[in-house]
Design a protein around this motif. Structure first.
Motif, PDB file in Angstrom:
ATOM      1  N   GLN A  51      -6.009   3.693  -4.034  1.00 40.99           N
ATOM      2  CA  GLN A  51      -5.213   2.806  -4.888  1.00 40.99           C
ATOM      3  C   GLN A  51      -4.039   3.546  -5.532  1.00 40.99           C
ATOM      4  N   SER A  80      -0.929   3.516  -8.590  1.00 48.22           N
ATOM      5  CA  SER A  80      -0.971   3.198 -10.016  1.00 48.22           C
ATOM      6  C   SER A  80       0.355   3.517 -10.680  1.00 48.22           C
ATOM      7  N   PHE A 118      -3.153  -0.603  -8.898  1.00 49.06           N
ATOM      8  CA  PHE A 118      -2.873  -1.643  -7.915  1.00 49.06           C
ATOM      9  C   PHE A 118      -4.105  -1.907  -7.049  1.00 49.06           C
ATOM     10  N   GLU A 119      -4.142  -3.086  -6.452  1.00 49.03           N
ATOM     11  CA  GLU A 119      -5.226  -3.421  -5.546  1.00 49.03           C
ATOM     12  C   GLU A 119      -5.189  -2.523  -4.320  1.00 49.03           C
ATOM     13  N   VAL A 120      -6.345  -2.298  -3.725  1.00 52.31           N
ATOM     14  CA  VAL A 120      -6.421  -1.505  -2.498  1.00 52.31           C
ATOM     15  C   VAL A 120      -5.525  -2.127  -1.428  1.00 52.31           C
ATOM     16  N   ASN A 171      -2.213  -2.012  -1.578  1.00 51.53           N
ATOM     17  CA  ASN A 171      -0.873  -2.134  -2.156  1.00 51.53           C
ATOM     18  C   ASN A 171      -0.363  -0.747  -2.537  1.00 51.53           C
ATOM     19  N   THR A 208       2.785 -10.370 -11.707  1.00 59.52           N
ATOM     20  CA  THR A 208       2.311 -11.078 -10.505  1.00 59.52           C
ATOM     21  C   THR A 208       3.447 -11.761  -9.751  1.00 59.52           C
TER      22      THR A 208
END
Length: 356
Positions: A240, A242, A259-261, A263, A295
């Motif tokens: 991830q 960050s 961040f989401e895995v 991304n 978002t």
């Protein structure tokens, strides 16, 4: 009595003339002397080959490509990594030829070059009256990375400081330097903290592949980590990314946005208390005080090869490296509307943007 009247008349006349002259002098201003052909504009470095630097005036009316070659009749090599600025000097780092060309930042006249004591140099920072250059060494060797200390009077490497693998960007806070470690051709996850008063080193652990750094308006260090994306390995190494905010008083992480895995953010810039970054070819903005990642994107860049970003005043500047072999573009977007307002063709493999 006549003498008194004459004296008063003369005194009033003198005062009037003196006041008028003083007023004229107060309104007079010396004509501004130009520092060189390339002041008051934007510089765009291009990795090449051949490498080059382009100039675009602040009013977007003038563009000139290959300014280093035009002034000095000399090439920069095939991989211009970055440019650092110290006073009126610019330090142009070409990492595959282990060279730093030192020029006047406004005229681009070459002053000297540093060709010894470097091994895959990446970025330069300045502190305590010296230059500090990150060096990968052999990008596949985890044990040969170092910081080259530059004597700015002689433009020579006077010493080296060993550091962890893959030192990349470097930023100064007074006499303390912060160095992000992408990891060379591998992966690293540290920020080196170098006290230039005594060369003592400590480290801060962040998410994998830290790269871009900035100091925000609150005096904190902001670090963008891309996260590992070694999809070709078996099994793949995907971690991830960050954005971490670090208190530079005690070097602790005070805020962390992960961040989401899958991304992998890149290209961070800053302006007016706002962080800007690129994710999946869209530009996002996030206030210093934000409690979560945004978002909704500010600008969708579409099908381009985003390779650099900078924000200044009311504009966002993006480099499009295209196919990494053709002439690239500098794209200028209006910050308030997100509209593309200018496109300039610049050098091959267009990358970083600087303001001069």
């Amino acid at each position: 009595m006549k003498h008194v009247i004459k004296f008063l008349t003369f005194s009033l006349l003198f005062a009037f003339v003196f006041t008028s002259c003083s007023s004229d002098d107060d309104n007079f201003s010396e004509p501004q002397v130009s520092l060189g052909d390339y002041e008051n504009g934007i510089l765009v470095s291009a990795e090449g080959g051949p490498s080059s630097v382009s100039y675009i005036s602040n009013d977007f009316s003038t563009i000139e490509n290959n300014i280093f070659f035009n002034v000095n009749e000399e090439d920069l090599g095939n991989y211009l990594q970055s440019v650092g600025f110290n006073g009126n000097q610019a330090y142009i780092i070409s990492d595959n030829v282990n060279t730093i060309n030192v020029v006047d930042r406004y005229s681009f006249n070459k002053k000297s070059s540093i060709t010894a004591g470097l091994y895959t140099p990446r970025y330069i920072g300045f502190a305590n009256g010296k230059g500090y250059v990150t060096n990968w060494g052999d990008g596949n060797d985890a044990d040969d990375d170092f910081i080259a200390v530059i004597n700015l009077s002689t433009n020579t490497v006077e010493s080296t400081i060993p550091v962890g693998e893959g030192p990349e960007q470097i930023i100064a806070n007074g006499n303390t330097l912060y160095i992000s470690h992408k990891g060379g051709y591998g992966v690293n996850n540290i920020i080196t903290v170098l006290n230039t008063n005594n060369n003592l080193i400590s480290t801060i652990t962040v998410n994998d592949v830290p790269d871009e750094m900035l100091i925000n308006d609150e005096g904190n260090l902001v670090v963008l980590s891309e996260g590992a994306n070694q999809y070709w390995l078996s099994p793949p190494n995907i971690t991830q990314g960050s954005i971490a905010t670090i208190n530079m008083t005690d070097n602790t992480i005070m805020d962390l946005h992960v961040f989401e895995v899958g991304n992998h953010p890149s290209q961070m810039s800053y302006g007016n208390g706002t962080i800007y970054y690129v994710l999946n070819n869209e530009i996002y903005e996030m206030a210093d005080a934000a409690t979560s990642l945004p978002t909704t994107s500010l600008i969708n860049l579409g099908a381009i090869t985003t390779y650099g970003m900078a924000v200044k005043n009311e504009h966002i500047y993006i480099t499009d490296a295209k196919d990494f072999a053709s002439l690239g573009d500098l794209l200028v977007y209006e910050l308030s509307s997100g509209n593309l307002i200018h496109t300039f063709e610049v050098g091959v493999n267009a990358s970083k943007i600087y303001f001069n």
